[in-house]
Structure formats: structure tokens, C-alpha cells
Design a protein around this motif. Structure first.
Motif, mmCIF file in Angstrom:
data_model
loop_
_atom_site.group_PDB
_atom_site.id
_atom_site.type_symbol
_atom_site.label_atom_id
_atom_site.label_comp_id
_atom_site.label_asym_id
_atom_site.label_seq_id
_atom_site.Cartn_x
_atom_site.Cartn_y
_atom_site.Cartn_z
ATOM 1 N N THR A 116 -3.402 16.549 -2.785
ATOM 2 C CA THR A 116 -2.759 17.848 -2.999
ATOM 3 C C THR A 116 -3.174 18.863 -1.949
ATOM 4 O OG1 THR A 116 -2.785 17.408 -5.379
ATOM 5 C CG2 THR A 116 -2.349 19.661 -4.706
ATOM 6 N N SER A 117 -4.476 18.920 -1.635
ATOM 7 C CA SER A 117 -4.960 19.922 -0.679
ATOM 8 C C SER A 117 -4.319 19.730 0.696
ATOM 9 C CB SER A 117 -6.482 19.865 -0.567
ATOM 10 O OG SER A 117 -6.908 18.582 -0.149
ATOM 11 N N SER A 118 -4.053 18.466 1.073
ATOM 12 C CA SER A 118 -3.402 18.207 2.354
ATOM 13 C C SER A 118 -2.012 18.831 2.380
ATOM 14 C CB SER A 118 -3.300 16.700 2.609
ATOM 15 O OG SER A 118 -4.583 16.143 2.793
ATOM 16 N N TYR A 119 -1.283 18.669 1.271
ATOM 17 C CA TYR A 119 0.078 19.208 1.232
ATOM 18 C C TYR A 119 0.078 20.734 1.193
ATOM 19 C CZ TYR A 119 2.832 14.977 1.225
ATOM 20 O OH TYR A 119 3.466 13.834 1.624
ATOM 21 N N TYR A 120 -0.934 21.313 0.555
ATOM 22 C CA TYR A 120 -1.054 22.776 0.606
ATOM 23 C C TYR A 120 -1.335 23.233 2.042
ATOM 24 C CZ TYR A 120 -0.900 23.789 -4.401
ATOM 25 O OH TYR A 120 -0.489 23.959 -5.704
ATOM 26 N N ASN A 121 -2.175 22.484 2.748
ATOM 27 C CA ASN A 121 -2.484 22.832 4.137
ATOM 28 C C ASN A 121 -1.254 22.683 5.028
ATOM 29 O OD1 ASN A 121 -5.169 23.418 3.582
ATOM 30 N ND2 ASN A 121 -5.843 21.322 3.951
ATOM 31 N N TYR A 122 -0.492 21.591 4.818
ATOM 32 C CA TYR A 122 0.722 21.387 5.602
ATOM 33 C C TYR A 122 1.735 22.496 5.339
ATOM 34 C CZ TYR A 122 -1.083 16.629 6.310
ATOM 35 O OH TYR A 122 -1.855 15.552 6.646
ATOM 36 N N ASP A 174 10.524 14.182 5.921
ATOM 37 C CA ASP A 174 11.884 14.194 5.363
ATOM 38 C C ASP A 174 11.845 14.139 3.842
ATOM 39 O OD1 ASP A 174 12.978 14.322 7.871
ATOM 40 O OD2 ASP A 174 13.313 12.158 8.046
ATOM 41 N N TYR A 175 10.936 13.327 3.314
ATOM 42 C CA TYR A 175 10.820 13.202 1.851
ATOM 43 C C TYR A 175 10.363 14.526 1.241
ATOM 44 C CZ TYR A 175 9.677 11.151 -2.681
ATOM 45 O OH TYR A 175 9.652 10.866 -4.019
ATOM 46 N N LYS A 179 -10.593 10.504 11.765
ATOM 47 C CA LYS A 179 -9.246 10.206 12.230
ATOM 48 C C LYS A 179 -8.281 11.348 11.948
ATOM 49 C CE LYS A 179 -8.955 5.156 12.201
ATOM 50 N NZ LYS A 179 -8.389 3.977 11.509
ATOM 51 N N GLY A 180 -8.456 11.983 10.771
ATOM 52 C CA GLY A 180 -7.512 13.021 10.367
ATOM 53 C C GLY A 180 -6.247 12.387 9.805
ATOM 54 N N HIS A 181 -5.488 13.162 9.063
ATOM 55 C CA HIS A 181 -4.261 12.666 8.438
ATOM 56 C C HIS A 181 -3.047 13.194 9.180
ATOM 57 C CE1 HIS A 181 -6.437 10.903 5.134
ATOM 58 N NE2 HIS A 181 -7.103 12.031 4.970
ATOM 59 N N ARG A 182 -2.095 12.329 9.452
ATOM 60 C CA ARG A 182 -0.870 12.739 10.122
ATOM 61 C C ARG A 182 0.325 12.307 9.282
ATOM 62 N NH1 ARG A 182 -2.040 11.234 16.510
ATOM 63 N NH2 ARG A 182 -3.869 12.567 16.742
ATOM 64 N N LEU A 183 1.316 13.149 9.261
ATOM 65 C CA LEU A 183 2.530 12.857 8.504
ATOM 66 C C LEU A 183 3.539 12.157 9.395
ATOM 67 C CD1 LEU A 183 3.047 16.207 6.569
ATOM 68 C CD2 LEU A 183 2.516 14.009 5.555
ATOM 69 N N ASN A 185 5.347 7.919 -4.275
ATOM 70 C CA ASN A 185 5.743 7.873 -2.868
ATOM 71 C C ASN A 185 4.879 8.777 -1.993
ATOM 72 O OD1 ASN A 185 7.954 6.078 -3.231
ATOM 73 N ND2 ASN A 185 9.135 7.750 -4.118
ATOM 74 N N ILE A 186 4.099 9.644 -2.613
ATOM 75 C CA ILE A 186 3.237 10.569 -1.869
ATOM 76 C C ILE A 186 1.832 9.977 -1.814
ATOM 77 C CG2 ILE A 186 2.278 12.898 -1.793
ATOM 78 C CD1 ILE A 186 4.752 13.848 -3.310
ATOM 79 N N LYS A 187 1.349 9.708 -0.621
ATOM 80 C CA LYS A 187 0.087 8.994 -0.447
ATOM 81 C C LYS A 187 -1.097 9.908 -0.132
ATOM 82 C CE LYS A 187 2.370 5.205 -1.007
ATOM 83 N NZ LYS A 187 2.298 4.520 -2.327
#
Length: 443
Positions: free
Chosen positions: A188-194, A158-159, A148-152, A183-185
Motif C-alpha cells: 500500500t505504501s508504495s502505491y501511496y508514494n507513486y 495501465d491497470y 533494488k527498489g521497486h519499479r512499475l 493483481n496488485i503485487k
């Protein structure tokens, strides 16, 4: 076939083989798959089942099974001399911190499940069974989710652009923010990629940089020590080197270990910071010194001993490991306490600061607020206390994302930990308000 995914038919064959008590090798050969494929299929998709409580709670603790548990008074309600494992009023499994679930050897070794066990019907222990239908459903669910992949969402972006960005500007690492913010679901690696993809307002350049160390110069003040005093110090250090330290801690595994060092500002400054780190909890004490001398270090350690009380000081500082700096040359004075109690001081090998790597690593957090080249002459002990409040409240990956303060509570208890915080003038800072940058001390 060996490189293909398991099918529903394969899973039925695995279940049937387990029910007939076939070995995992026999099952693997029958479906033309590898041994490890079958093994991890069973382990990953087995279902845990607990015995019925129809006739009362079943004690599932391993210490109950071997009758080795001697714990009393867990309920702490009224005087009782009975063993908690035989109590009819309170179920010890729910309140005992030493509870460990008992698993029979069949679940920890091949075949890892209760399928085919002749005693399954009469057994009142925890069971694990492999069911092909359930395993196949779990497999397809995980397969769909993985693709599915992760989508923000807009709210998550905004957060990130407000709260996460604010904490990054305060010097916190993205890893610590993600792990401590409910609040962050996402991981860490996802946020580094984003961040790398430019989704947020902050960029890679805003994230905490890795710290590199320059080769340290030998302390110039060493030449000021008279030769006679140097010889005395060297003789004392012979039985206090790092090899002796390793032998000593292996003999006294119940003693707590503290690492000691100093942090300097500008090379022209007289003021330095004495740091003391409790190795197990990563909790660090920092004391501002007017000068970098052995007499000043010894004086501050004596003052710290009076603040903490001798009993607590001995508990925390029974073993001390430091480097070969001239400020730690009053060896006998540091080791001597009242009565027969004694501090055991040891020294790292020359040029081997990694032997006290915990405190060196912790200095990285300190340097985020007091970068190299920063003058310490304008600092007060109150400023240092504020710095350490933030550093000791900062969650670490090494501590499973707990703060050094929280880990200290686990090590010595909340009462003693809070006493240390109060005596030193430290405060607990909420993870969202932690600032690890020079702006913390801007007045």
C-alpha cells in the motif's frame, strides 16, 4: 565493530559457539557485537526441519504431546469412538482446526536453535538449526533486494489507471483496494508514494479523505419529555451506565455485544436510520425509521426479533450498548422478551460516544454514501439494504482485510450469517464492484 554488519566469519563463530553450547552473551563478546544482534541473527536465519516420515507420520501437535487432546470424529466418515490422535487411517494434523505445532522450550527461549543439543539425534520433534553458510546467503540476498527498489511495469500503470482508478471513484480506499486485489503485487505504501509522485492519472485529492467530527448538539427533543418520565428514565439508567456495562461483560464473556445508534440526514428531516453493529464482526444492520422516537425504535426492534427468530435475536443482542438519545428511553420495553430471556441494555456516559467507538467508526463507511446534510426523506428501506450490502462487503484493515460479512461467518457460522443476510435483504458484493459514494443511490 559493533556498528558493522555481520561477516561470514562472524556467522561461522556464531554457529561454532552454538554447537559448543556457549551462551549468547559469550558469543556476542567473542565477535564484539551486541547481544541483540546475535539473538536476532539466530532467530531470523534459523532453518526449520521436520522429522522424517519414513516410518509413518509424526504427530507434531502440542496437544498430542501432553495427551490433553480428546477430539473424536474429525474424519466424519463413519461412526468411530476412538480418539483422532491415535487414528491409523487419517492423520489428524492435516484436518484438525485446533492443531498447534509443538516447539520445545529450547526453540522458544535461549538459544532458539537445536545446535549443541545432546538429544537432537533421538528427537522426533520439529527442529531449528542455525547454519552460517545458509544464513550468509540469505543475508546477501535480502541486502541486494532491499537496494533494488521497486519499479512499475507499463501493465501495472495501465491497470492502476483503469481498475484502481474506477474503484477509487466508487469511494473505496487505496489501502483496501491494494489488500484485496490479487493483481496488485506491491504494498500500500508504495502505491501511496507513486500517487504522490504523480505516476497515475488519479491524484491525492481523489483518495478518500479523513473524516472530522463536529461537536454534537444535545438532542432538542429531550425537553419534550415530562419531568416525571425523565426522573424514571434516570433511575433506570443508574444501574445501566458504562461502568456497569464493563462489570457485566467481564462476568459474561460468552455474551455477544451489539452497539446501537441513529444516523440523521438533514436536520429538518423526519426520517433517520437506526444502526445496530455486532462488535466482534463489525457487521451492521440499518433500519430506516419514519421518525426519531422511542416507540418507533422499540417497534422496529420487535419486528427485527420476529424476522430473526427469538433464539437468534437473543444470541446477537444479549448485550446492547447505546448513547443517551431520547429514542432509546423505552428501556424496560427494549429489555423485555418472552419468558425469562432478557436483553441487557447499557448506556455510554454523556458526551463519551467513543465508548461505542466501533459503531461510530462504521458510520464513516455509511457516510461515504450518505454524507452529512443528505436528505433521507426520499430513501426507502430497499435503498438502505443496498447501502448495507456494499458496506458489509467492504474489507477492513481492522478485520485483517476481511469483510464484516466474512467475519460474521467466522463468528456464528455460514448458515446463520446467510439467514441474516436473506432476512434483511442484503447481498454479498464482490470487492471490485463495491461503491462507497453517493452515486450508488443515484437513480
Amino acid at each position: 565493530m559493533k556498528n558493522k554488519h555481520l561477516s561470514a566469519t562472524d556467522r561461522k563463530d556464531i554457529e561454532a559457539g552454538l554447537n559448543k553450547n556457549k551462551t549468547l552473551t559469550e558469543i556476542a563478546n567473542s565477535i564484539d557485537k551486541s547481544y541483540n544482534t546475535v539473538k536476532y541473527e539466530i532467530i531470523n536465519h534459523r532453518e526449520k526441519k521436520y522429522p522424517s516420515n519414513f516410518n509413518g507420520n509424526r504427530n507434531l501437535c502440542m496437544y498430542f504431546k501432553d495427551r490433553s487432546c480428546k477430539i473424536k470424529g474429525l474424519c466424519n466418515i463413519e461412526p468411530c469412538d476412538n480418539l483422532c490422535r491415535s487414528c491409523k487411517r487419517h492423520f489428524c494434523n492435516n484436518i484438525c482446526l485446533n492443531y498447534k505445532e509443538y516447539l520445545c522450550e529450547r526453540l522458544t527461549k535461549k538459544p532458539y536453535v537445536c545446535n549443541g543439543c545432546k538429544s537432537a539425534k533421538e528427537c522426533f520433534n520439529v527442529k531449528m538449526v542455525y547454519l552460517a553458510k545458509r544464513a550468509n546467503i540469505e543475508y546477501h540476498e535480502s541486502l541486494v533486494n532491499s537496494r533494488k527498489g521497486h519499479r512499475l511495469t507499463e501493465e501495472e500503470i495501465d491497470y492502476a489507471n483503469t481498475e484502481i482508478k474506477r474503484r477509487i471513484k466508487n469511494g473505496q480506499s487505496l489501502d483496501a483496494i491494494v489488500k484485496t486485489d490479487d493483481n496488485i503485487k506491491k504494498c500500500t505504501s508504495s502505491y501511496y508514494n507513486y500517487t504522490n509522485d504523480g505516476i497515475f492519472e488519479f491524484r491525492n485529492i481523489d483518495l478518500v479523505k479523513k473524516v472530522s467530527y463536529k461537536k454534537r448538539d444535545k438532542d432538542k427533543k429531550e425537553k419534550d419529555i415530562p419531568d416525571e418520565e425523565k426522573n424514571k428514565i434516570q433511575k433506570l439508567k443508574v444501574n445501566r451506565n458504562y461502568d456497569c456495562f464493563v462489570i457485566f461483560i467481564n462476568k459474561h464473556k460468552d455474551y455477544k455485544i451489539t452497539e446501537m445508534d441513529t444516523v440523521i440526514g438533514k436536520t429538518t428531516d423526519k426520517k433517520v436510520v437506526l444502526t445496530l453493529l455486532f462488535r466482534k464482526s463489525n457487521f451492521m444492520i440499518a433500519i430506516l425509521l419514519d421518525n426519531k422516537t422511542a416507540s418507533k425504535v422499540n417497534k422496529e426492534l420487535n419486528l427485527l426479533k420476529k424476522k430473526l427468530t427469538t433464539e437468534l435475536f437473543i444470541l446477537l443482542f444479549r448485550i446492547m450498548l447505546t448513547d443517551n438519545g431520547v429514542e432509546f428511553t423505552m428501556i424496560e420495553e427494549i429489555e423485555t422478551l418472552e419468558g425469562d430471556n432478557q436483553i441487557n441494555l447499557f448506556f455510554c456516559d454523556p458526551g463519551k460516544s467513543n465508548q461505542k467507538g466501533k459503531i461510530e467508526k462504521n458510520h464513516v463507511e455509511l457516510r461515504k454514501i450518505l454524507p452529512k446534510g443528505t436528505t433521507f426523506n426520499n430513501l426507502t428501506q430497499k435503498d438502505i439494504n443496498l447501502v448495507m450490502s456494499h458496506v458489509n462487503s467492504y474489507p477492513r484493515r481492522l478485520l485483517n482485510y476481511k469483510s464484516p460479512y466474512e467475519t460474521l461467518i467466522e463468528e456464528i457460522g455460514k448458515e446463520k450469517a446467510d439467514f441474516i443476510m436473506n432476512v434483511l435483504g442484503y447481498k454479498v458484493i464482490d470487492s471490485k464492484d463495491i461503491i462507497l459514494s453517493p452515486k450508488l443511490l443515484k437513480k
